[in-house]
Design an enzyme around this catalytic site. Structure first.
Site, PDB file in Angstrom:
ATOM      1  N   LYS A  31       0.897  -1.379  -0.073  1.00 28.41           N
ATOM      2  CA  LYS A  31      -0.097  -0.067  -0.082  1.00 28.41           C
ATOM      3  C   LYS A  31       1.379   1.002   0.073  1.00 28.41           C
ATOM      4  O   LYS A  31       0.799   1.840  -0.837  1.00 28.41           O
ATOM      5  CB  LYS A  31      -0.436  -0.439   1.413  1.00 28.41           C
ATOM      6  CG  LYS A  31      -1.401  -1.148   1.461  1.00 28.41           C
ATOM      7  CD  LYS A  31      -2.887  -0.608   2.285  1.00 28.41           C
ATOM      8  CE  LYS A  31      -2.082  -1.098   3.571  1.00 28.41           C
ATOM      9  NZ  LYS A  31      -1.539  -2.077   4.387  1.00 28.41           N
ATOM     10  N   GLU A  46       2.414   6.139   9.238  1.00 27.30           N
ATOM     11  CA  GLU A  46       3.084   5.692  10.067  1.00 27.30           C
ATOM     12  C   GLU A  46       4.831   5.164   9.917  1.00 27.30           C
ATOM     13  O   GLU A  46       5.493   5.660  11.103  1.00 27.30           O
ATOM     14  CB  GLU A  46       2.339   4.195   9.096  1.00 27.30           C
ATOM     15  CG  GLU A  46       2.681   3.243   9.421  1.00 27.30           C
ATOM     16  CD  GLU A  46       1.612   1.724   8.880  1.00 27.30           C
ATOM     17  OE1 GLU A  46       0.423   1.812   9.263  1.00 27.30           O
ATOM     18  OE2 GLU A  46       1.824   2.009   7.372  1.00 27.30           O
ATOM     19  N   ARG A  83     -17.162   4.865  -8.772  1.00 30.04           N
ATOM     20  CA  ARG A  83     -18.268   5.418  -9.120  1.00 30.04           C
ATOM     21  C   ARG A  83     -18.197   6.197 -10.644  1.00 30.04           C
ATOM     22  O   ARG A  83     -17.485   7.050 -10.720  1.00 30.04           O
ATOM     23  CB  ARG A  83     -18.687   5.879  -8.183  1.00 30.04           C
ATOM     24  CG  ARG A  83     -20.128   6.422  -7.594  1.00 30.04           C
ATOM     25  CD  ARG A  83     -20.052   6.777  -6.463  1.00 30.04           C
ATOM     26  NE  ARG A  83     -20.667   5.899  -5.949  1.00 30.04           N
ATOM     27  CZ  ARG A  83     -20.613   5.901  -4.504  1.00 30.04           C
ATOM     28  NH1 ARG A  83     -20.987   6.900  -3.689  1.00 30.04           N
ATOM     29  NH2 ARG A  83     -21.177   4.560  -3.584  1.00 30.04           N
ATOM     30  N   GLY A 136      14.911 -34.444 -28.443  1.00 30.28           N
ATOM     31  CA  GLY A 136      15.643 -33.259 -28.975  1.00 30.28           C
ATOM     32  C   GLY A 136      14.787 -31.462 -29.837  1.00 30.28           C
ATOM     33  O   GLY A 136      15.529 -30.878 -30.606  1.00 30.28           O
ATOM     34  N   LYS A 137      14.590 -32.132 -27.842  1.00 32.62           N
ATOM     35  CA  LYS A 137      14.066 -29.909 -28.833  1.00 32.62           C
ATOM     36  C   LYS A 137      14.946 -28.999 -28.392  1.00 32.62           C
ATOM     37  O   LYS A 137      14.456 -28.086 -29.245  1.00 32.62           O
ATOM     38  CB  LYS A 137      12.877 -29.865 -26.451  1.00 32.62           C
ATOM     39  CG  LYS A 137      12.200 -31.392 -26.666  1.00 32.62           C
ATOM     40  CD  LYS A 137      11.252 -30.376 -25.412  1.00 32.62           C
ATOM     41  CE  LYS A 137      11.716 -30.817 -24.553  1.00 32.62           C
ATOM     42  NZ  LYS A 137      12.346 -31.993 -24.092  1.00 32.62           N
ATOM     43  N   GLU A 165      17.339 -23.756 -18.199  1.00 30.67           N
ATOM     44  CA  GLU A 165      17.315 -25.640 -18.022  1.00 30.67           C
ATOM     45  C   GLU A 165      19.407 -25.824 -18.376  1.00 30.67           C
ATOM     46  O   GLU A 165      19.451 -26.495 -17.005  1.00 30.67           O
ATOM     47  CB  GLU A 165      16.831 -26.373 -19.064  1.00 30.67           C
ATOM     48  CG  GLU A 165      15.168 -26.750 -18.507  1.00 30.67           C
ATOM     49  CD  GLU A 165      14.444 -27.589 -19.213  1.00 30.67           C
ATOM     50  OE1 GLU A 165      15.048 -28.329 -20.187  1.00 30.67           O
ATOM     51  OE2 GLU A 165      13.741 -28.008 -18.625  1.00 30.67           O
ATOM     52  N   HIS A 188      -0.191 -29.025 -44.464  1.00 31.33           N
ATOM     53  CA  HIS A 188       0.967 -29.423 -43.286  1.00 31.33           C
ATOM     54  C   HIS A 188       0.748 -30.960 -43.394  1.00 31.33           C
ATOM     55  O   HIS A 188      -0.382 -31.748 -43.979  1.00 31.33           O
ATOM     56  CB  HIS A 188       1.507 -29.080 -42.415  1.00 31.33           C
ATOM     57  CG  HIS A 188      -0.059 -30.039 -40.802  1.00 31.33           C
ATOM     58  ND1 HIS A 188       0.523 -30.784 -40.349  1.00 31.33           N
ATOM     59  CD2 HIS A 188      -1.670 -29.293 -40.801  1.00 31.33           C
ATOM     60  CE1 HIS A 188      -1.090 -31.224 -39.808  1.00 31.33           C
ATOM     61  NE2 HIS A 188      -1.427 -29.991 -39.940  1.00 31.33           N
TER      62      HIS A 188
END
Lengths: 101, 506
Positions: free
Chosen positions: B43, B68, B218, B286-287, B311, B456
């Site tokens: 806040k 505060e 409002r 194989g990604k 990764e 495809h």
């Protein structure tokens, strides 16, 4: 006895301001006649001092002297609290209260 | 006069990133907005940033009324966001009204009072710097300090009215006792309830998730629901307006290469230039190689690529690419590639998203690869992850560049991952990489599952990997059940029978 130094902060001529001035004057005249200095400050005219003194509520009465410095907030309609705040409580019920403590 | 020409509620652009989109333009000008939240829901940062952005972006001075945190602490704490309050104070752009209690101050009460002095101080401060914005932080502290709730409530109402008369746009912060419950602790919303914003800091599956919600404005419109946000060092609150992003990107028919000639053929001539592809496969299928080809294919056409790796480390990626005959190091030196490696655990998904968007904005790539998207699943809740994926894809689509995401399936054979469930409808193409077990041997299969807007190849093709990368071979014939993860060798009799099953001529 030493002289009381008091400052009363108000915002404009509201009913609450008037009441505070009235109530304080009565107490001062009764208990501190001739032994007090009262300064009344209207914050509408001098807003800077509110910032310096960090005042949030009005009316605020500050007892500067004698030590300790104390703030008494409100229209001062509660006389017992006002007297206690001004360290005058003993003088109103002179014998009774002091003896008990 | 028509409705369109009648004076409507004007909004003041806050400058808080993301918030202006959610609020459809900012805070209602000249009004008071209640910002409610539990402890630690940011806040004070919100209230402070409202003034800071006003100074930085709109040259509007502000008054901060604090009950505060003492001004000295605030000047120090907010430096972390690069907000130099002390300097702004010197320049007459920032004014504190210090309402913090002084420790050790001896105070007694006698009779009724009002907050006239506070009001005088606020008015004075506003006039002094000609402020357009005022923040009061926080109302809960006022109640704690002054005890007399009825008086405070009455006086705050008076202050809210005066703020409106002064022509300033203001924020009041208030505490909540729970994330989902009454709006604020002291029933303050009843008198400043024109506009209410709630900030949340919810513990969700052991992870903190910050959200902001506009409960009501409002007389004017806003986006509904909770929107995640994050707090960045050096800049503060950063909102992620997910539904604020419109689906208005163009669609191009320009094809671009995947970096693998055979795969381009399978896709009917290459990927579309502004499409998002998902490559899904088990570990080791194989990604990362597909990503490497994708980047090399871009570099060959003089395009710049950006790789977010979650990764593998930089060195691993470089070494792997070299193993396939592709020199990432040189590409980076030529400015055709930028590799950003990061462990998913170092930040929340919201932080990752903001950081990635910043890097994308800075590098302006033609191709973006994320390897792998599913690695981020483990650092977030399901909801957070879904929002991350939507945020990232819309950011990429907006730029009209090609994106390639990888996703790791949990099982070696067949299977899908949570990532796919969330992302498959957003992606334009999906390529599956799958292990195929035949005669006790692991082989690899590839298929184009989906290719939006183009014909495809429907075959499942075998592919091999060697020191020059990926080589796509012939379709698997006589094998069924590859995608289900249970490859079954079909004998010629079966094939013949299946072939005639759908033959209507008999």
């Amino acid at each position: 006895m030493e002289t009381h130094m008091l400052r009363l902060f108000i915002t404009g001529k509201t009913a609450r301001s008037q009441a505070a001035i009235q109530n304080l004057s009565e107490v001062c005249e009764t208990y501190l006649a001739g032994r007090y200095e009262l300064e009344i400050i209207d914050l509408l005219e001098d807003p800077e001092i509110a910032e310096i003194e960090k005042i949030l509520q009005t009316p605020t009465l500050i007892k500067i002297y004698p030590a300790p410095t104390r703030r008494i907030i409100g229209d001062l309609s509660n006389r017992e609290q006002l007297l206690a705040g001004l360290d005058l409580y003993g003088s109103s019920f002179a014998a009774g209260t002091e003896g008990q403590s | 006069m028509t409705y369109a020409t009648k004076p409507q509620i004007v909004k003041l652009e806050t400058g808080i990133p993301g918030f202006d989109l959610i609020s459809e333009g900012g805070l209602p000008e000249n009004r008071t907005t209640l910002v409610a939240g539990t402890a630690g829901s940011a806040k004070t940062v919100f209230a402070c940033q409202f003034l800071a952005e006003g100074i930085l972006k709109h040259n509007q001075a502000g008054v901060f009324v604090t009950f505060e945190e003492a001004p000295a602490d605030m000047r120090k704490n907010m430096l972390g966001f690069h907000w130099d309050i002390a300097e702004w104070e010197q320049n007459g752009q920032w004014q504190f009204v210090d309402g913090t209690p002084e420790p050790g101050r001896d105070t007694t009460n006698s009779g009724s009072y009002d907050l006239g002095a506070l009001l005088v101080r606020i008015e004075h401060a506003v006039r002094k710097v000609n402020a357009k914005r005022v923040s009061l932080d926080s109302l809960g502290a006022v109640f704690n300090q002054l005890h007399d709730s009825a008086t405070v409530r009455r006086e705050l109402f008076r202050i809210a009215c005066c703020l409106r008369e002064m022509g300033v746009t203001s924020i009041l912060t208030a505490e909540r006792s729970s994330e989902y419950g009454e709006i604020s602790r002291h029933g303050i919303e009843e008198f400043v309830a024109d506009n209410v914003i709630t900030l949340r800091n919810v513990l969700d599956e052991e992870k903190r998730r910050r959200t902001m919600e506009i409960l009501k404005f409002r007389g004017t419109s806003h986006q509904k629901g909770e929107y995640p946000f994050t707090i960045l060092p050096g800049s503060g609150i950063f909102g992620l307006p997910l539904s604020g992003i419109e689906l208005k990107q163009h669609s191009s028919n320009v094809r671009t290469s995947s970096g693998i000639a055979e795969l381009d053929k399978m896709c009917g001539g290459g990927f579309f230039r502004d499409s998002i592809l998902l490559v899904s496969g088990a570990t080791g299928t194989g990604k990362t190689l597909t990503v490497t080809h994708f980047i090399a294919g871009g570099a060959a056409r003089g395009e710049r690529s950006l790789l977010f790796a979650f990764e593998e480390s930089r060195e691993q990626l470089m070494r792997n690419a070299l193993g396939w005959g592709i020199d990432f190091d040189q590409m980076e030196r030529e400015g055709k590639l930028r590799v950003v490696c990061q462990y998913p655990e170092v930040a929340s998904v919201e932080d990752h998203l903001v950081r990635m968007q910043r890097i994308i904005d800075e590098f302006r790539p033609n191709r973006i690869a994320v390897d792998s998207l599913s690695a981020l699943e483990r650092v977030s809740s399901l909801k957070g992850f879904r929002e991350f994926v939507i945020g990232l894809t819309s950011c990429i689509k907006h730029l009209e560049v090609a994106g390639l995401f990888t996703s790791t399936t949990s099982s070696l054979m067949g299977g899908t991952s949570i990532t796919e469930a969330h992302i498959s409808t957003i992606t334009d193409s999906i390529i599956l990489l799958r292990y195929v077990e035949m005669f006790g041997e692991m082989r690899r299969g590839l298929t184009v599952l989906k290719m939006r807007g183009s014909m495809h190849d429907k075959d499942i093709r075998e592919f091999t990997i060697d020191h020059t990368g990926m080589h796509i071979g012939k379709p698997f014939r006589n094998v069924g059940g590859i995608l289900a993860g249970t490859p079954v060798q079909l004998v010629p009799d079966d094939i013949k029978r299946i072939g005639t099953m759908f033959d209507t001529k008999e």
